[in-house]
Design a protein around this motif. Sequence first.
Motif, short mmCIF file in Angstrom:
data_model
loop_
_atom_site.label_atom_id
_atom_site.label_comp_id
_atom_site.label_asym_id
_atom_site.label_seq_id
_atom_site.Cartn_x
_atom_site.Cartn_y
_atom_site.Cartn_z
N MET A 1 -28.93 20.21 1.41
CA MET A 1 -29.25 20.31 2.81
C MET A 1 -29.17 21.78 3.18
SD MET A 1 -27.38 18.20 5.86
CE MET A 1 -27.38 16.78 4.80
N SER A 2 -30.25 22.34 3.65
CA SER A 2 -30.30 23.77 3.91
C SER A 2 -29.68 24.15 5.24
CB SER A 2 -31.75 24.25 3.85
OG SER A 2 -32.51 23.58 4.82
N GLN A 3 -29.72 23.29 6.23
CA GLN A 3 -29.19 23.60 7.54
C GLN A 3 -27.82 22.96 7.71
OE1 GLN A 3 -31.75 22.49 10.74
NE2 GLN A 3 -30.37 23.18 12.31
N ARG A 4 -26.89 23.68 8.28
CA ARG A 4 -25.55 23.16 8.53
C ARG A 4 -25.56 22.42 9.86
NH1 ARG A 4 -21.04 21.91 6.03
NH2 ARG A 4 -19.18 22.40 7.18
N TYR A 5 -25.12 21.19 9.86
CA TYR A 5 -25.08 20.39 11.08
C TYR A 5 -23.65 20.26 11.56
CZ TYR A 5 -29.94 19.19 10.57
OH TYR A 5 -31.30 19.27 10.49
N LEU A 6 -23.48 20.32 12.88
CA LEU A 6 -22.16 20.20 13.47
C LEU A 6 -21.86 18.75 13.80
CD1 LEU A 6 -22.24 23.25 15.91
CD2 LEU A 6 -21.19 23.12 13.65
N ARG A 7 -20.64 18.38 13.55
CA ARG A 7 -20.17 17.04 13.86
C ARG A 7 -20.22 16.81 15.37
NH1 ARG A 7 -14.39 15.11 11.54
NH2 ARG A 7 -14.02 13.51 13.08
N MET A 8 -20.61 15.61 15.78
CA MET A 8 -20.67 15.29 17.20
C MET A 8 -19.72 14.16 17.52
SD MET A 8 -24.39 13.28 17.44
CE MET A 8 -24.75 14.01 18.97
N ASP A 9 -19.36 14.05 18.77
CA ASP A 9 -18.48 12.98 19.24
C ASP A 9 -19.19 11.64 19.06
OD1 ASP A 9 -17.49 11.12 21.54
OD2 ASP A 9 -15.93 12.65 21.28
N LEU A 10 -18.48 10.67 18.50
CA LEU A 10 -19.07 9.35 18.27
C LEU A 10 -19.55 8.70 19.55
CD1 LEU A 10 -16.95 7.54 15.54
CD2 LEU A 10 -19.39 7.97 15.52
N SER A 11 -18.84 8.89 20.65
CA SER A 11 -19.25 8.25 21.90
C SER A 11 -20.59 8.79 22.38
CB SER A 11 -18.18 8.41 22.98
OG SER A 11 -17.99 9.78 23.28
N ARG A 26 -14.01 4.91 9.38
CA ARG A 26 -14.62 6.20 9.02
C ARG A 26 -15.28 6.82 10.23
NH1 ARG A 26 -18.78 4.81 4.51
NH2 ARG A 26 -19.08 7.04 4.66
N GLN A 27 -15.56 8.10 10.14
CA GLN A 27 -16.35 8.78 11.16
C GLN A 27 -17.82 8.52 10.82
OE1 GLN A 27 -15.49 10.63 13.97
NE2 GLN A 27 -13.53 9.64 13.58
N LEU A 72 -24.16 5.26 8.51
CA LEU A 72 -24.69 6.63 8.58
C LEU A 72 -23.56 7.60 8.88
CD1 LEU A 72 -27.90 6.06 10.75
CD2 LEU A 72 -27.76 6.32 8.26
N THR A 73 -23.50 8.66 8.10
CA THR A 73 -22.58 9.76 8.32
C THR A 73 -23.13 10.98 7.60
OG1 THR A 73 -20.25 10.42 8.28
CG2 THR A 73 -21.08 9.29 6.31
N THR A 74 -22.73 12.15 8.02
CA THR A 74 -23.13 13.38 7.34
C THR A 74 -21.92 13.89 6.59
OG1 THR A 74 -24.72 13.85 9.10
CG2 THR A 74 -24.12 15.69 7.66
N HIS A 75 -21.92 13.70 5.29
CA HIS A 75 -20.76 14.03 4.47
C HIS A 75 -20.38 15.50 4.58
CE1 HIS A 75 -20.69 10.02 2.75
NE2 HIS A 75 -22.00 10.11 2.64
N ASP A 76 -21.37 16.39 4.59
CA ASP A 76 -21.09 17.83 4.67
C ASP A 76 -20.35 18.21 5.95
OD1 ASP A 76 -22.40 18.09 2.28
OD2 ASP A 76 -24.21 18.98 3.13
N ALA A 77 -20.59 17.46 7.03
CA ALA A 77 -19.96 17.75 8.31
C ALA A 77 -18.69 16.94 8.54
CB ALA A 77 -20.94 17.50 9.45
N GLY A 78 -18.44 15.97 7.69
CA GLY A 78 -17.25 15.13 7.84
C GLY A 78 -17.34 14.15 8.99
N GLY A 79 -18.55 13.77 9.36
CA GLY A 79 -18.71 12.81 10.45
C GLY A 79 -20.16 12.70 10.88
N VAL A 80 -20.36 12.21 12.08
CA VAL A 80 -21.70 11.95 12.61
C VAL A 80 -22.29 13.23 13.19
CG1 VAL A 80 -22.98 10.64 14.35
CG2 VAL A 80 -21.14 9.55 13.06
N THR A 81 -23.57 13.46 12.89
CA THR A 81 -24.30 14.62 13.41
C THR A 81 -25.63 14.15 13.99
OG1 THR A 81 -25.54 15.09 11.39
CG2 THR A 81 -23.33 16.08 11.57
#
Length: 108
Positions: A1-11, A26-27, A72-81
Amino acid sequence: MSQRYLRMDLSIALGALPQWQAHPTRQALQKRYRFDHFNAAFGFMSRVAMFAEKIDHHPEWSNVYNRVDVVLTTHDAGGVTELDVRMAQFMDEAAAQAGATGLSLPVY
C-alpha cells in the motif's frame, strides 16, 4: 500500500455504513450478506475481488453457500480507515445489485 491511511473513529465509520457493526473484539467493521444462491454469492465475491485488487485493499471474508461474512480493517493503521469505508460502500452497492440482503449479525 503506497499511501498511509490514518485510523478513524469507529462511530464515524459506522455512521456512514447502515447495517455494518463494530467487531466485538477488534478495531474492525463486520457484516453478513445473504444471497439467493451460491452463484450470486460467488459472483459478488468475484466483483469485490476485482475492486479490492484495484484499490489494493482486501477484505477478510468467508463464504458458506449463499452467505458471505465480511470483516474490514486496515492492518497497517491498526484499525478502520477511509479505505474500509470505501470498500464497505462498494460491497453494499455490489450486494444490492446481486439481490443480497444485508444482515447485521455477529460475525466471528
